[in-house]
Structures are given as C-alpha cells and as structure tokens.
Motif scaffolding. Structure first.
Motif, PDB file in Angstrom:
ATOM      1  N   HIS A 214      -3.449  14.675  57.722  1.00 53.28           N
ATOM      2  CA  HIS A 214      -2.204  14.149  58.310  1.00 53.28           C
ATOM      3  C   HIS A 214      -1.137  15.234  58.380  1.00 53.28           C
ATOM      4  CE1 HIS A 214      -3.132   9.956  58.963  1.00 53.28           C
ATOM      5  NE2 HIS A 214      -3.683   9.885  57.761  1.00 53.28           N
ATOM      6  N   LYS A 215      -1.028  16.071  57.346  1.00 49.93           N
ATOM      7  CA  LYS A 215      -0.034  17.158  57.354  1.00 49.93           C
ATOM      8  C   LYS A 215      -0.342  18.168  58.444  1.00 49.93           C
ATOM      9  CE  LYS A 215       2.299  17.130  53.062  1.00 49.93           C
ATOM     10  NZ  LYS A 215       3.654  17.342  53.463  1.00 49.93           N
ATOM     11  N   MET A 216      -1.633  18.472  58.671  1.00 51.18           N
ATOM     12  CA  MET A 216      -2.004  19.416  59.726  1.00 51.18           C
ATOM     13  C   MET A 216      -1.631  18.875  61.093  1.00 51.18           C
ATOM     14  SD  MET A 216      -5.517  21.416  58.929  1.00 51.18           S
ATOM     15  CE  MET A 216      -6.463  20.260  57.978  1.00 51.18           C
ATOM     16  N   VAL A 217      -1.840  17.595  61.306  1.00 54.33           N
ATOM     17  CA  VAL A 217      -1.510  16.978  62.581  1.00 54.33           C
ATOM     18  C   VAL A 217      -0.012  16.964  62.800  1.00 54.33           C
ATOM     19  CG1 VAL A 217      -1.566  14.828  63.890  1.00 54.33           C
ATOM     20  CG2 VAL A 217      -3.615  15.627  62.718  1.00 54.33           C
ATOM     21  N   ASP A 218       0.733  16.658  61.735  1.00 57.70           N
ATOM     22  CA  ASP A 218       2.197  16.630  61.827  1.00 57.70           C
ATOM     23  C   ASP A 218       2.711  18.017  62.107  1.00 57.70           C
ATOM     24  OD1 ASP A 218       2.216  13.937  61.375  1.00 57.70           O
ATOM     25  OD2 ASP A 218       2.773  14.100  59.272  1.00 57.70           O
TER      26      ASP A 218
ATOM     27  N   PRO B 230     -12.203  26.970  51.093  1.00 57.89           N
ATOM     28  CA  PRO B 230     -12.669  28.085  50.251  1.00 57.89           C
ATOM     29  C   PRO B 230     -11.574  29.088  49.892  1.00 57.89           C
ATOM     30  CG  PRO B 230     -14.184  27.745  52.083  1.00 57.89           C
ATOM     31  CD  PRO B 230     -13.003  26.866  52.314  1.00 57.89           C
ATOM     32  N   PHE B 231     -10.618  29.296  50.792  1.00 59.93           N
ATOM     33  CA  PHE B 231      -9.519  30.222  50.507  1.00 59.93           C
ATOM     34  C   PHE B 231      -8.669  29.708  49.349  1.00 59.93           C
ATOM     35  CE2 PHE B 231     -10.544  31.250  54.905  1.00 59.93           C
ATOM     36  CZ  PHE B 231     -10.548  32.635  54.883  1.00 59.93           C
ATOM     37  N   TYR B 232      -8.366  28.409  49.364  1.00 63.15           N
ATOM     38  CA  TYR B 232      -7.561  27.818  48.308  1.00 63.15           C
ATOM     39  C   TYR B 232      -8.342  27.741  46.993  1.00 63.15           C
ATOM     40  CZ  TYR B 232      -3.567  26.757  51.192  1.00 63.15           C
ATOM     41  OH  TYR B 232      -2.452  26.884  51.970  1.00 63.15           O
ATOM     42  N   LYS B 233      -9.638  27.478  47.079  1.00 63.86           N
ATOM     43  CA  LYS B 233     -10.463  27.423  45.877  1.00 63.86           C
ATOM     44  C   LYS B 233     -10.545  28.805  45.224  1.00 63.86           C
ATOM     45  CE  LYS B 233     -14.809  25.693  44.163  1.00 63.86           C
ATOM     46  NZ  LYS B 233     -15.999  24.928  44.450  1.00 63.86           N
ATOM     47  N   LYS B 234     -10.704  29.838  46.045  1.00 68.42           N
ATOM     48  CA  LYS B 234     -10.779  31.206  45.541  1.00 68.42           C
ATOM     49  C   LYS B 234      -9.470  31.616  44.867  1.00 68.42           C
ATOM     50  CE  LYS B 234     -12.936  35.329  47.220  1.00 68.42           C
ATOM     51  NZ  LYS B 234     -13.289  36.119  48.394  1.00 68.42           N
TER      52      LYS B 234
ATOM     53  N   ALA C 238      -4.691  24.100  43.805  1.00 71.97           N
ATOM     54  CA  ALA C 238      -5.107  22.705  44.000  1.00 71.97           C
ATOM     55  C   ALA C 238      -4.701  22.227  45.395  1.00 71.97           C
ATOM     56  CB  ALA C 238      -4.476  21.818  42.944  1.00 71.97           C
ATOM     57  N   MET C 239      -5.548  21.386  45.978  1.00 68.30           N
ATOM     58  CA  MET C 239      -5.261  20.827  47.304  1.00 68.30           C
ATOM     59  C   MET C 239      -5.036  19.331  47.185  1.00 68.30           C
ATOM     60  SD  MET C 239      -7.809  22.844  49.889  1.00 68.30           S
ATOM     61  CE  MET C 239      -7.088  22.049  51.302  1.00 68.30           C
ATOM     62  N   MET C 240      -4.316  18.786  48.164  1.00 66.01           N
ATOM     63  CA  MET C 240      -4.103  17.337  48.245  1.00 66.01           C
ATOM     64  C   MET C 240      -5.405  16.681  48.680  1.00 66.01           C
ATOM     65  SD  MET C 240      -0.562  17.148  50.324  1.00 66.01           S
ATOM     66  CE  MET C 240      -0.373  18.732  51.092  1.00 66.01           C
ATOM     67  N   SER C 241      -5.398  15.373  48.784  1.00 72.05           N
ATOM     68  CA  SER C 241      -6.576  14.659  49.265  1.00 72.05           C
ATOM     69  C   SER C 241      -6.855  15.062  50.714  1.00 72.05           C
ATOM     70  CB  SER C 241      -6.355  13.149  49.174  1.00 72.05           C
ATOM     71  OG  SER C 241      -5.381  12.742  50.116  1.00 72.05           O
TER      72      SER C 241
ATOM     73  N   GLY D  31     -12.698  19.901  60.417  1.00 73.46           N
ATOM     74  CA  GLY D  31     -13.357  21.201  60.550  1.00 73.46           C
ATOM     75  C   GLY D  31     -12.476  22.338  60.059  1.00 73.46           C
ATOM     76  N   VAL D  32     -11.199  22.275  60.387  1.00 72.55           N
ATOM     77  CA  VAL D  32     -10.251  23.295  59.927  1.00 72.55           C
ATOM     78  C   VAL D  32     -10.107  23.209  58.413  1.00 72.55           C
ATOM     79  CG1 VAL D  32      -7.862  24.079  60.028  1.00 72.55           C
ATOM     80  CG2 VAL D  32      -9.018  23.385  62.115  1.00 72.55           C
ATOM     81  N   LEU D  33     -10.029  22.004  57.879  1.00 76.40           N
ATOM     82  CA  LEU D  33      -9.901  21.811  56.442  1.00 76.40           C
ATOM     83  C   LEU D  33     -11.086  22.429  55.695  1.00 76.40           C
ATOM     84  CD1 LEU D  33      -8.456  20.569  53.999  1.00 76.40           C
ATOM     85  CD2 LEU D  33      -9.683  18.443  54.487  1.00 76.40           C
TER      86      LEU D  33
END
Length: 93
Positions: A89-93, A72-76, A80-83, A65-67
C-alpha cells in the motif's frame, strides 16, 4: 529565438517521465546495486512492471514483485520491514 538555434522546444531521442528522468525501460524492472534501493529505483521498477508498460501484471502483482526484489536488501542491512500488505500500500501511495 531564431529558427537556426536549437532550444528547449526540441525533444531528445528519449522521452522524459516527470520526476524520474528518461523513459522507463525493461532494465528498470530489476533492482541492482549494493546499497538500499532509492525511492526513484523502486518507482521505476514498479512502473516497468505495471500495465501500460508491458500489460502483463496487475498493480498488486507489480508491487509484490518489487517487494520481493527489495526484501533482500533490507534483510542484508538487518532492517525490519512492515507487513507485505502495508508495504505494498505504501508503494502504491
């Protein structure tokens, strides 16, 4: 310290979350603004969605949900974003 003096022992009306400021509210579950979200905004949003805050979502569902809110912020900004799996996994870490 005298009994009549107020000091750091007294608590305010808001409970504090270590490193994140005031307590997490339902308003933290939505990322707003015109800039890229900060790490603090992302963590507060994730904490607003995980079990214990409202008990409705699992940790994986909360990060997805957070992703979806961050994407949209990164797309704007044309960044580029990771998979999805690696990003969660990075958010959880």
């Amino acid at each position: 310290m005298l009994p009549s003096q107020s000091g750091p022992c007294q608590t305010s009306s808001h409970s504090l979350v270590f490193g994140l400021g005031p307590s997490i509210t339902s308003e933290d579950g939505i990322i707003t603004g015109a800039k890229l979200p900060t790490g603090r905004q992302i963590i507060r949003c994730m904490l607003a969605k995980i079990p214990g805050a409202n008990g409705a979502l699992s940790q994986f569902e909360a990060t997805k949900g957070v992703l979806e809110q961050v994407r949209p912020f990164y797309k704007k900004a044309n960044i580029a974003m990771m998979s999805d799996k690696r990003t969660c996994h990075k958010m959880v870490d």
